[in-house]
Design an enzyme around this catalytic site. Structure first.
Site, PDB file in Angstrom:
ATOM      1  N   LYS A  76       0.870  -1.176   0.000  1.00 45.66           N
ATOM      2  CA  LYS A  76       0.000   0.000   0.000  1.00 45.66           C
ATOM      3  C   LYS A  76       0.908   1.227   0.000  1.00 45.66           C
ATOM      4  CE  LYS A  76      -3.876   1.939   2.702  1.00 45.66           C
ATOM      5  NZ  LYS A  76      -4.762   1.737   3.868  1.00 45.66           N
ATOM      6  N   SER A 151      -9.677   2.004   2.917  1.00 45.82           N
ATOM      7  CA  SER A 151      -8.805   2.779   2.066  1.00 45.82           C
ATOM      8  C   SER A 151      -7.820   1.924   1.266  1.00 45.82           C
ATOM      9  CB  SER A 151      -8.023   3.787   2.905  1.00 45.82           C
ATOM     10  OG  SER A 151      -7.207   3.104   3.853  1.00 45.82           O
ATOM     11  N   SER A 175      -9.930  -0.529   7.051  1.00 49.57           N
ATOM     12  CA  SER A 175      -9.368  -0.465   5.694  1.00 49.57           C
ATOM     13  C   SER A 175      -8.663  -1.712   5.186  1.00 49.57           C
ATOM     14  CB  SER A 175      -8.412   0.715   5.579  1.00 49.57           C
ATOM     15  OG  SER A 175      -9.146   1.897   5.528  1.00 49.57           O
TER      16      SER A 175
END
Ligand code: GLN
Length: 483
Positions: A76, A151, A175
């Site tokens: 990420k 997210s 997330s």
């Protein structure tokens, strides 16, 4: 080749069926071909990947082994990667090349994992749909008109589309688990302090926690093994031995006490999801688990408490992005105040600005007691509810989300509508508990997740329950059409 899980890749590499370099090239080509439909990557690190793959192959040739040695993954884009853009999904950090590797990145590289790239995400991890990214929205591979969740939407979409077997992610209020649910993956948010936050760009420091996103519990165990552990660079990292997660996957569920909170089945839950959750309960009962109704009476206060605490911490963490030390700087500032205002005004998107304003307000003199302190008290009540429940049960089970993935843009004009979708996930962050989401079926062709929560440091228990479930169901093996 792209259909293999991490566990299958590890076996294939050990048996010399293929090399890490071959596999890496296949996956990079697949990303180049298919990702334009999804937008799940912000940066591809092709050269680094080939170099790491060759190094892993050489280590294997020298007799080394290990489940992650030569395994392709992605990070990420809030994990700092030395010399590589680390954008956090924001224009503010579009020009930021991290000067060092996050602990998670360094640990996985040392274990021999191969970094294919950096995945798209909501700006500064604020969001539940991956639509607040400065790099554009990510599409859900199960239906390109729907969001993949957020997210960590880039990591989720990429793994779900079989662009790679697993990726790192972070979970401040859901997330990891929510995008796992929306894309038919297994995702684990570890206990707060289990995985180092050093080099992970902070959203809300007392809630943030890194963890794995993969297709199976077995793969989450492999990736978590490489991420977890004490780190003296992170003052909230906990010095607790890391168990062998893969070794915890063989336990019978006979007599396992599963608590199902009655508050979970309220009006806001899509009845079709409620039915799938009941089916997963029946499946676990067949495996020997015993079901008990429990209560989490303070759950209704969790969303307002979270949406005070998280923005408060964010407003403090994001104050460092001022256009001076790093990040976006506006053109030709008139004076210092103009520099701050325009750099931050141009660098941050609307959702981030909204949260900074809410957070700064909640922390301001005169309102601190009414909002921030009150929210912290609720946080303790939420934790106490869980402690009482875990006196009676071994894990807690329920839906990961009240609804399946919504259409792109559907909640853009109403941020609070999106906040309400976090109702089942944020309590684990408020309490610091580990939580896992695993595939439990489909509604209108969109995946649904079931969430499991366990006491502190019982990641192995969560992984084992999910693994036993996955040995007896095939939801997690379904592949989105076109990928
Ligand atoms: N949706 C939640 C938020 O917007 C959680 C995000 C996260 O876990 N990073 O804050």
């Amino acid at each position: 080749m792209h259909q293999m899980t991490l566990a299958e890749i590890a076996r294939g590499l050990a048996d010399k069926k293929f090399s890490s370099e071959e596999l890496t090239k296949v996956l990079l080509a697949r990303i180049t071909q298919l990702d334009p439909q999804l937008n799940s990557f912000i940066s591809l690190t092709e050269e680094l990947a080939i170099e790491q793959a060759k190094a892993a192959d050489a280590r294997r040739a020298n007799g080394e082994s290990g489940a992650l040695l030569g395994a392709p993954i992605a990070h990420k884009d809030l994990f700092c990667t030395q010399g590589i853009r680390t954008s956090c999904g924001s224009k503010m950090l579009d020009n930021f090349k991290a000067p060092y590797d996050a602990t998670v990145v360094a640990k996985l590289a040392a274990a021999g994992a191969v970094t294919l790239g950096k995945t798209n995400m909501d700006e500064f991890a604020m969001g539940s749909a991956n639509e607040s990214s400065w790099y554009g929205a990510v599409k859900n591979p199960w239906n390109l008109e729907h969001v993949p969740g957020g997210s960590s939407g880039g990591s989720a979409a990429a793994v779900a589309a079989r662009l790679l077997p697993a990726a790192t992610a972070t979970d401040t209020g859901g997330s990891i688990r929510q995008p796992a649910a929306f894309t038919n993956l297994t995702g684990l948010k570890p206990t707060y302090g289990r995985v180092s936050r050093w080099g992970m760009i902070a959203y809300a420091s007392s809630l943030d926690q890194g963890g794995p996103l993969a297709r199976t519990a077995e793969d989450c165990a492999i990736l978590l093994q490489g991420m977890a552990g004490f780190d003296q660079n992170d003052s909230t990292s906990i010095d607790e031995p890391v168990p062998d997660y893969s070794a915890s996957l063989g336990e019978s569920l006979q007599g396992l006490r599963i608590g199902v909170p009655k508050e979970y089945f309220s009006a806001g839950l899509d009845p079709r999801i409620a039915e799938l959750i009941q089916n997963s309960i029946k499946e676990l009962q067949k495996l020997g688990a015993v079901i008990k109704e429990i209560s989490l009476p303070n759950m209704q206060h969790a969303i307002p408490a979270y949406y005070v605490i998280a923005p408060a911490e964010a407003s403090s963490n994001l104050s460092r992005f001022d256009g001076v030390r790093f990040g976006h700087r506006c053109e030709q500032p008139k004076d210092l105040i103009d520099l701050y205002k325009r750099s931050r005004g141009e660098g941050f998107g609307p959702e981030v600005q909204r949260r900074i304003m809410v957070g700064a307000y909640a922390l301001s003199a005169g309102y601190y007691d009414a909002y921030y302190l009150k929210a912290q008290k609720i946080r303790r009540l939420v934790k106490n509810d869980f402690m009482a429940a875990f006196n009676e049960v071994d894990i807690i089970l329920g839906p990961t989300t009240p609804n399946p993935a919504w259409k792109l843009g559907a909640k853009n004009s109403d941020p609070v509508a999106a906040y309400l979708e976090d109702v089942y996930t944020i309590t684990a962050n408020l309490a610091g508990l580990p939580g896992l989401s695993m595939p439990a079926g489909f509604v209108d062709g969109l995946p649904v997740g079931v969430q499991l929560l366990a006491p502190y440091f019982q990641e192995g228990r969560l992984l084992n329950v999910a693994h036993q479930y996955q040995l007896n169901t095939d939801w997690h093996t379904r592949t989105p059409t076109g990928f």
